[in-house]
Design an enzyme around this catalytic site. Structure first.
Site, PDB file in Angstrom:
ATOM      1  N   GLU B  59       0.712  -1.120   0.088  1.00  0.00           N
ATOM      2  CA  GLU B  59      -0.014  -0.064  -0.072  1.00  0.00           C
ATOM      3  C   GLU B  59       0.896   1.205   0.047  1.00  0.00           C
ATOM      4  O   GLU B  59       0.553   2.235  -0.649  1.00  0.00           O
ATOM      5  CB  GLU B  59      -1.050  -0.129   1.254  1.00  0.00           C
ATOM      6  N   HIS B 127     -11.412  -5.127   9.648  1.00  0.00           N
ATOM      7  CA  HIS B 127     -11.552  -4.958   8.306  1.00  0.00           C
ATOM      8  C   HIS B 127     -13.078  -4.204   8.277  1.00  0.00           C
ATOM      9  O   HIS B 127     -13.809  -4.270   7.510  1.00  0.00           O
ATOM     10  CB  HIS B 127     -12.141  -6.348   7.541  1.00  0.00           C
TER      11      HIS B 127
END
Ligand SMILES: Cc1ncc(C[n+]2csc(CCOP(=O)(O)OP(=O)(O)O)c2C)c(N)n1
Lengths: 364, 324
Positions: B59, B127
Site C-alpha cells: 500500500e 476490516h
C-alpha cells in the site's frame, strides 16, 4: 592552466591501447574524457559544498539557522561524482542530508542559505528548511525527512518518465539506515518489477544516526540486498570522486537504456555528527581522525595539482572565490525578507484553495 | 435522467478520467482479478496493463508511486482496496501527499485522487473501520465522501480536475445504491454541502452511507408528524457548514450521524462547529449517533449493536425533540 586534451580527442582509441589500459586510472580516463576544465569544475562543486556547510555550522551556532542541520561533510565525492552523470531531463530525490546533492545539481546557494535562514527568498520560501531543499526547475524534487520514504516517490517519478517516454533517469540518495524499512523493499520490488529507470544510491557512512551498521542490518553489504529482487547492484568507493563518477555512469546508462534499476552502494564516511546536536558517543575520536586523513576533497585537490591539471595558486584562487560566494550567500539571506502570513492560509496549503476555507480565519 | 448504481456512476467517472492520457490507475486486483467491488471491471481489457496497473500488495508503494507520478505531471488514480489497508500508506498520504505543496513553498503540487472504501459485513475488527476523521484532520488533503450516484460521478470529476491530493471515500455497502445521474459533463464542486431532505423540526447533519439511513429514519418519523431536515456534507475537508447552520437556525435542534467512533471522530468536529457558530439558536443538546466504541465484533448479534441503524437514528431524534 594548460589546455591539454579535449573530450572529442579522448574518444579516439589511444595508439598503444595495451599500454593505455595498463596505466589508465579513473583519474586519467576522466581527464581524457572530460578535459581539465571539467575536472576543476568537479573540484569546485565539492569545495563549494564543504565551505557552504562549514558556514552553515557557524550560522547554526549563531542561531541564524534553526531546526535540524545534517551536514554532508566527508561524503562530497559521492554526491558530486554521481550527479555529474545526470542530464537536465533527469531527476533527483534525496533525504534530509541534502545540501551536497542540491549544490551538486547546481541549485543557487543564495536561495539555499536563505532557506536555511527561514526567508521568503529561500528555495521553498522558508517553508522547508535544511531538510527540504528543492528546485523543480532543476528536477530536484527535494530532501525528504522521513527515512526511506522518498524512494517510493522516486519510483513514481520514474514511472512518469517511463510512461511519458522522456528518457529521463531518477537518482535517489539515502543512507545505510534507510535500507531496513519496508518502504525500501517495496521501492526495489516495484522498480525491478516494472523496469523503472531508477539509480538507487545508498551512501553507506557506516552509521544510522548513532547505530553502527553491524547493529542495525542483518546484511552488512547493503548492495547484496538487491539480489532478492534480481536487481543489478554494485559496491563502490564513495570517497574517490572519479571512481564514483565512472561507476555510477554505468548505472545511469543501464537505467536509461530501459534495462531497469540499479542499486549502488557507495562506501563513505561522515566527518561531522549525524546532526549539529550529535555528541558522537558511538565512535572514537581516533576513528574519525583516521577517516579525516582520507578527505575526498583534499585528495582530489592534491591529485589535480600533482597531475598538473591546475596549479596550487589557481586552486587557492578558486577557493577564495568560493569563500566570497558563501559570504555573499549569507548577506543575501540576512537581507532577505521573512515569508508572509499568507503561508498560514489555505493559499499556502493548497494549489487550488476552495471557497470554503479549511483554515479557521478567526483562530486565536 | 438515467438511473444508475453508485458502481455504475463511478465506472462512468473513471472512464471519463481515462480519456486524459496522463491518467492511469494503480491498485491491487483492479485488473486481472476483475476488481474487488467491480468498479474497474473490464478496464484492463479496454486500456491495457500500462494504464491499469495491477500492483503488488504494497500500500505504501501504491500511494507513493502515485504521489511521485502526480508530481511529475501524471494524473494518477490510486486505489486502496479497503480503508483498513490505508494505514500502511499513511506515511505517503500524510507525510507526503499532504505536505509537499506547502513544504516546498508551493512550487509543485500532488494532483492525486486516492480512492478507498469504508464498510463492514461481519469482517471483524481489522476490516470494518472508518478513518474519515484521520484523513479530514490533515491540512493539505481534500477529503470527500459522497452519498449518491450523481455525487459520486460529479465529485470524482471535480477530484480529477483538482491539483491537490483528494481522498475519495466510498462505502462497500453503497455500490448497489441507485439514483438519477446526469449524463455527459457533470461536475459537483468539492467543499459544498447540500440539503438531502427538507423539514422544519430538526436537522440531521451527516454524509456518505448515513445519508440513506437518515432518509429512512425521516420517512419513519414523518408518519408521526416529525419533519426532519437532512444535510449531506459531501466533503469533510474543507468542511462546509453553511447549509447545516442555516438549517440549524431554523430548527434549533440537531443530531449528527456518522459511521465512525464517537471520540475524536468526525461528529465531534461537526457538533463543535454547530455549538460554536450556532450557539444562540440552540434549544437542546446535540445528539450524536456513531459506531459503539469497540473493535468491531464478528458475531452478527454483536455487530448489529455496534453499527448505526435507522432505529438508533430515530431514537436520537426523538430524544432531542422530547428534551426541548
Ligand atoms: C521513519 C523515520 N524514522 C526515524 C527517523 C529519525 N532519523 C533521522 S535520520 C536517522 C538515521 C538515518 O541513517 P541513514 O539512513 O544511515 O542516513 P545518514 O543519516 O547516515 O545519512 C534517523 C533514525 C526519521 N527521520 N524517519
Amino acid at each position: 592552466m594548460q589546455k591539454r586534451r579535449g573530450a572529442t580527442q579522448a574518444k579516439v582509441p589511444a595508439a598503444n591501447s595495451l599500454r593505455s589500459i595498463m596505466t589508465s586510472t579513473p583519474f586519467s580516463r576522466a581527464r581524457d574524457h572530460l578535459g581539465d576544465a571539467q575536472l576543476v569544475e568537479l573540484y569546485r562543486q565539492m569545495m563549494l559544498i564543504r565551505r557552504f556547510e562549514e558556514k552553515c555550522q557557524e550560522m547554526y551556532t549563531r542561531a541564524k539557522i534553526g531546526g535540524f542541520l545534517h551536514l554532508y561533510v566527508g561524503e562530497e565525492a559521492t554526491g558530486v561524482g554521481a550527479i555529474s552523470n545526470l542530464q537536465p531531463q533527469d531527476h533527483i530525490f534525496t533525504h534530509y542530508r541534502d545540501h551536497g546533492h542540491a549544490i551538486a545539481r547546481g541549485l543557487n546557494i543564495n536561495e539555499l542559505m536563505a532557506e536555511l535562514f527561514g526567508k521568503d527568498t529561500g528555495t521553498s520560501h522558508g517553508m522547508g528548511g535544511s531538510m527540504h531543499f528543492a528546485d523543480i526547475t532543476k528536477n530536484f524534487w527535494g530532501g525528504y525527512a522521513i527515512v526511506g520514504s522518498h524512494l517510493l516517490l522516486a519510483d513514481g517519478v520514474a514511472l512518469a518518465c517511463q510512461m511519458q517516454k522522456t528518457n529521463g533517469v531518477v537518482m535517489v540518495f539515502f543512507g545505510d539506515g534507510a535500507t531496513n524499512g519496508g518502504e525500501f523493499y517495496e521501492s526495489l520490488n516495484f522498480a525491478q518489477l516494472w523496469k523503472l529507470p531508477v539509480v538507487f544510491v545508498c551512501e553507506n557512512n557506516l552509521y544510522a544516526m548513532g547505530t553502527p551498521i553491524e547493529v542495525h542490518s542483518s546484511v552488512k553489504e547493503i548492495y547484496r540486498k538487491a539480489s532478492a529482487f534480481d536487481m543489478k547492484a554494485m559496491r563502490i568507493d564513495g570517497n574517490d570522486l572519479l571512481t564514483v563518477r565512472e561507476q555510477v555512469a554505468e548505472a545511469v546508462e543501464y537505467a536509461r537504456s530501459g534495462q531497469g534499476p540499479v542499486l549502488v552502494e557507495a562506501m563513505t564516511y561522515r566527518f561531522r555528527g549525524h546532526s549539529a546536536q550529535d555528541t558522537q558517543k558511538y565512535r572514537s575520536k581516533e576513528d574519525v581522525e583516521q577517516h579525516r586523513s582520507n578527505d575526498p576533497v583534499l585528495i582530489f585537490r592534491k591529485e589535480l595539482i600533482d597531475a598538473g591539471v591546475s596549479s596550487a595558486a589557481d586552486i587557492d584562487a578558486l577557493d577564495a572565490t568560493i569563500d566570497e560566494q558563501v559570504e555573499a550567500a549569507v548577506r543575501f539571506a540576512d537581507e532577505s525578507d521573512v515569508p508572509g502570513n499568507e503561508w498560514l492560509t489555505d493559499s499556502g496549503i493548497y494549489a487550488a484553495p476552495l471557497a470554503t476555507a479549511t483554515v479557521d480565519p478567526d483562530l486565536v | 435522467m438515467p438511473v444508475l448504481t453508485v458502481r455504475e456512476a463511478l465506472q462512468q467517472a473513471l472512464h471519463e478520467a481515462m480519456a486524459d492520457e496522463r491518467t492511469f490507475i494503480i491498485g491491487e486486483d483492479i485488473g486481472h482479478y476483475g476488481s474487488t467491488y467491480g468498479v474497474t471491471a473490464g478496464f484492463l481489457e479496454k486500456y491495457g496493463p500500462e494504464r491499469i496497473r495491477d500492483a503488488p500488495i504494497a500500500e505504501a508503494g501504491i500511494a507513493g508511486l502515485a504521489v511521485g507520478a502526480a508530481m511529475a505531471g501524471m494524473r494518477p488514480i490510486a486505489e486502496i482496496m479497503s480503508v483498513n489497508f490505508s494505514l500502511l500508506a499513511f506515511d505517503m498520504i500524510i507525510n507526503h501527499a499532504a505536505k509537499i505543496y506547502s513544504m516546498f513553498g508551493g512550487k509543485f503540487s500532488v494532483p492525486l485522487v486516492l480512492r478507498t472504501t469504508n464498510g463492514w459485513t461481519q469482517l471483524s475488527a481489522t476490516h470494518s473501520q472508518s478513518f474519515d476523521s484521520m484523513f479530514a484532520h490533515i491540512p493539505g488533503l481534500k477529503v470527500v465522501a459522497p452519498a449518491t450516484p450523481a455525487d459520486m460521478k460529479g465529485m470524482f470529476r471535480a477530484a480529477m480536475a483538482d491539483p491537490d491530493p483528494v481522498i475519495f471515500i466510498e462505502h462497500t455497502l453503497m455500490y448497489g445504491v441507485k439514483g438519477e445521474v446526469p449524463e455527459g459533463d457533470y461536475i459537483v464542486p468539492i467543499g459544498k454541502s447540500v440539503l438531502a431532505r427538507e423539514g422544519r423540526h430538526i436537522t440531521v447533519v451527516t454524509y456518505s452511507r448515513m445519508v440513506h439511513l437518515s432518509l429512512q429514519a425521516a420517512d419513519i418519523l414523518a408518519k408521526e408528524g416529525i419533519e426532519v431536515e437532512i444535510v449531506d456534507l459531501r466533503t469533510l475537508r474543507p468542511l462546509d457548514m453553511s447549509v447545516a447552520l442555516e438549517s440549524f437556525k431554523k430548527t434549533n435542534r440537531a443530531v449528527v450521524v456518522t459511521e465512525d467512533w464517537q471520540s475524536y471522530g468526525t461528529s465531534a468536529e461537526i457538533a463543535t462547529r454547530l455549538y460554536e457558530q450556532g450557539f444562540d439558536y440552540l434549544d437542546a443538546p446535540i445528539q450524536r449517533v456513531n459506531f459503539r466504541e469497540v473493535p468491531m465484533p464478528y458475531a452478527k448479534n454483536l455487530e448489529q449493536q455496534v453499527v448505526v441503524t435507522t432505529e438508533r437514528i430515530v431514537a436520537a431524534i426523538k430524544k432531542v425533540l422530547n428534551r426541548s
